[in-house]
Design an enzyme around this catalytic site. Structure first.
Site, PDB file in Angstrom:
ATOM      1  CD  GLU A 182      -2.540  -0.761   2.842  1.00 20.56           C
ATOM      2  OE1 GLU A 182      -3.528  -0.019   2.878  1.00 20.56           O
ATOM      3  OE2 GLU A 182      -2.070  -1.313   3.839  1.00 20.56           O
ATOM      4  CG  HIS A 214      -6.754  -8.923   4.251  1.00 18.18           C
ATOM      5  ND1 HIS A 214      -8.065  -9.234   4.504  1.00 18.18           N
ATOM      6  CD2 HIS A 214      -6.605  -7.635   4.623  1.00 18.18           C
ATOM      7  CE1 HIS A 214      -8.671  -8.171   5.003  1.00 18.18           C
ATOM      8  NE2 HIS A 214      -7.811  -7.196   5.090  1.00 18.18           N
TER       9      HIS A 214
END
Ligand SMILES: NC(=O)c1ccc[n+]([C@@H]2O[C@H](COP(=O)([O-])OP(=O)(O)OC[C@H]3O[C@@H](n4cnc5c(N)ncnc54)[C@H](OP(=O)(O)O)[C@@H]3O)[C@@H](O)[C@H]2O)c1
Length: 515
Positions: free
Chosen positions: A239, A263
């Site tokens: 990210e 995740h």
């Protein structure tokens, strides 16, 4: 040199309409919070606009500590939906139809009396025609899940004689193995497992579900999807964003718990699982749990060898200066919280013995991308090579979860000319080009599934416990090690240099972000 070959769909495919939800009343705990505004209400709104939820038989009862009237709640949700890119069908008329279904009652989750007033409010809504099917959505800090479950149990709201009662639990589901086990025990005293929906929104993403279609909907790949052909697997969730407004949450959580425990282990299990006998909740979840069970608890020595953590310092992202993690508002100036993790997982089963799965995730990196790269072994002989530079690059299949959702495959092709020279080319399948249109956002898919009673894309109790069984020993060893030398990577970089020491083989390496 790399040339791109585009993969085109063989026929035009229209996205079929979404199925319909059961009539229901959705009770949201934490309706004054961020997730409700940003994700839940926009998703429910869009589902209503496309006709997936039954107009007169659908209501939302929001709850939170903040004192506000139903009208104030509606106004605040309207403001959020009107600016949300997820509320794709927003128009004044659409919103006016939808907001009639929104209601609000204030109360404290820790107050026993609150569940009685909730019950009364639900009774009043039912008297006005609301459905007797109840979906309780826990969108509060995770520590409040136990009192909510107890309150729903004691008040009788969890056992519903007139319809179904389901509970949806947001991640994180516990913060270690012990708390996850305790929470499962608590939840299962009140609800049956079939009525518990533990959400991991990655599973709602089309491209994550597509991993299963790619693997088990094609006979081409499955025969080579094993240790005989695959050298290693890389899973990346990078990210450019920092902690934004969630510093307090992140300080307590860190990248290992926030990203890897849920995740990334989901992406790993979908990549590594055996074919299920059918695409139904039990068969799929059983195979995912088998993968997790094949990952052994790391010893302290293995944690030291196979994990790297990092924290970003100041740097530059996209030409703009970015401050370091310790300078972010709400972060302790000597914080030890990791914003980057890289782990080598080993799956000790027949299919994957000897194939490392390198998994990494970090904030404030140079690029935002989530993808799985499956690296195949080299050809047994380099018959075209005259110099080391002529070696054929091994094949790589890239499953791109975001952005530019799709699949890419690299292989060797003959370079035109008199020489027998192989160059790598890349065949690219892009979801958007193939199917056009707009796929449903993850929360739409998952809310709809929960309202239809399909738990396939939700995490089973033993799955969450097995995730923590793998993650908790890492966290415990880290606690005992000397404080790491943070910050150890610049904002805007690919992460700490130290991550390279995880990959010792000369033929393996982390891919550059954006490569
Ligand atoms: N936001 C995200 O992007 C995101 C993403 C993935 C998962 N999640 C998960 O979703 C959950 C909610 O996150 P969030 O970001 O929405 O949190 P948040 O903005 O802090 O909201 C928390 C909500 O819980 C309510 N609440 C807190 N204590 C309460 C109490 N004692 N009684 C009644 N209500 C209480 C708050 O009500 P008041 O404000 O009225 O006090 C507020 O509505 C968390 O488990 C989080 O980990 C969030």
């Amino acid at each position: 040199m790399s040339t791109v070959v585009q993969a085109t769909p063989t026929r035009s495919v229209a996205i079929p309409p979404m199925p319909k939800a059961d009539p229901c009343l959705v009770v949201i705990f934490g309706a004054s919070g961020d997730l409700t505004k940003r994700k839940l209400i926009p998703a429910l709104f869009d589902l209503a606009c496309i006709g997936c939820i039954a107009g007169q038989q659908f209501d939302v009862l929001g709850t939170g500590r903040t004192e506000m009237t139903t009208e104030e709640f509606r106004a605040s949700m309207r403001e959020a939906a009107s600016t949300s890119k997820d509320a794709r069908k927003f128009s004044d008329w659409n919103w006016e139809q939808f907001e009639k279904r929104l209601h609000y009652v204030a109360g404290d989750i820790n107050d026993h009396g609150f569940y009685e007033s909730l019950k009364k409010q639900i009774g009043e809504l039912e008297a006005q025609g609301a459905s007797s099917n109840h979906m309780f959505y826990v969108s509060t800090p995770a520590s409040l899940a136990p009192p909510i479950v107890q309150g729903l149990g004691k008040s009788g709201l969890a056992k519903n004689a007139k319809g179904w009662a389901r509970i949806v639990l947001e991640k994180p589901f516990g913060r270690d193995l012990e708390t996850a086990q305790a929470l499962n025990k608590e939840v299962l005293q009140v609800f049956d497992e079939k009525d518990v929906y533990r959400i991991d929104h990655y599973l709602g993403k089309e491209t994550v579900q597509n991993i299963l279609v790619f693997r088990f909907g094609n006979s081409l790949f499955e025969p080579i999807w094993n240790r005989n052909y695959i050298d290693y697997v890389e899973i990346t969730a990078a990210e450019t964003l920092g902690v934004e407004q969630r510093a307090a949450f992140y300080e307590e959580t860190g990248a290992l718990r926030d990203m890897i425990a849920s995740h990334l282990l989901q992406l790993l299990t979908l990549t590594a699982m055996e074919p299920p006998v059918a695409f139904d909740a039990d068969s799929v979840r059983e195979q995912k749990v088998q993968v997790l069970r094949s990952i052994h608890r790391m010893t302290p020595e293995q944690v030291a060898e196979r994990t790297v953590r990092g924290q970003y310092g100041p740097g530059t992202i996209g030409g703009k200066a970015a401050q370091g993690y310790r300078e972010e508002p709400g972060v302790k100036p000597n914080s030890r919280t990791e914003t980057y993790v890289a782990v080598e997982f080993r799956i000790d089963n027949w299919r994957w013995a000897g194939v490392p799965f390198y998994v990494r995730s970090g904030k404030r990196l140079g690029k935002s991308e989530t993808e799985i790269k499956v690296h195949f072994k080299r050809t047994p002989q380099a018959i075209f090579a005259k110099t080391p530079d002529d070696d054929i690059e091994p094949n790589v299949i890239t499953l791109r979860v975001q952005p530019n959702e799709g699949i890419a495959m690299s292989f060797a092709a003959k370079q035109p000319g008199s020489q027998m020279k192989a160059v790598p080319v890349r065949m690219n399948f892009a979801y958007q080009d193939a199917f056009g249109g707009q796929a449903p956002v993850a929360y739409e898919t998952l809310l709809l599934d929960a309202m239809r009673g399909d738990p396939t894309l939700f995490t089973r109790g033993d799955e969450t416990e097995n995730q923590w069984r793998i993650i908790t020993p890492i966290e415990e060893v880290w606690q005992d090690l000397p404080a790491p030398q943070f910050p150890n990577y610049d904002a805007g970089s690919d992460g700490p240099e130290e991550a390279n020491r995880l990959i010792t083989s000369e033929c393996r390496h982390w891919s550059r972000l954006g490569e």
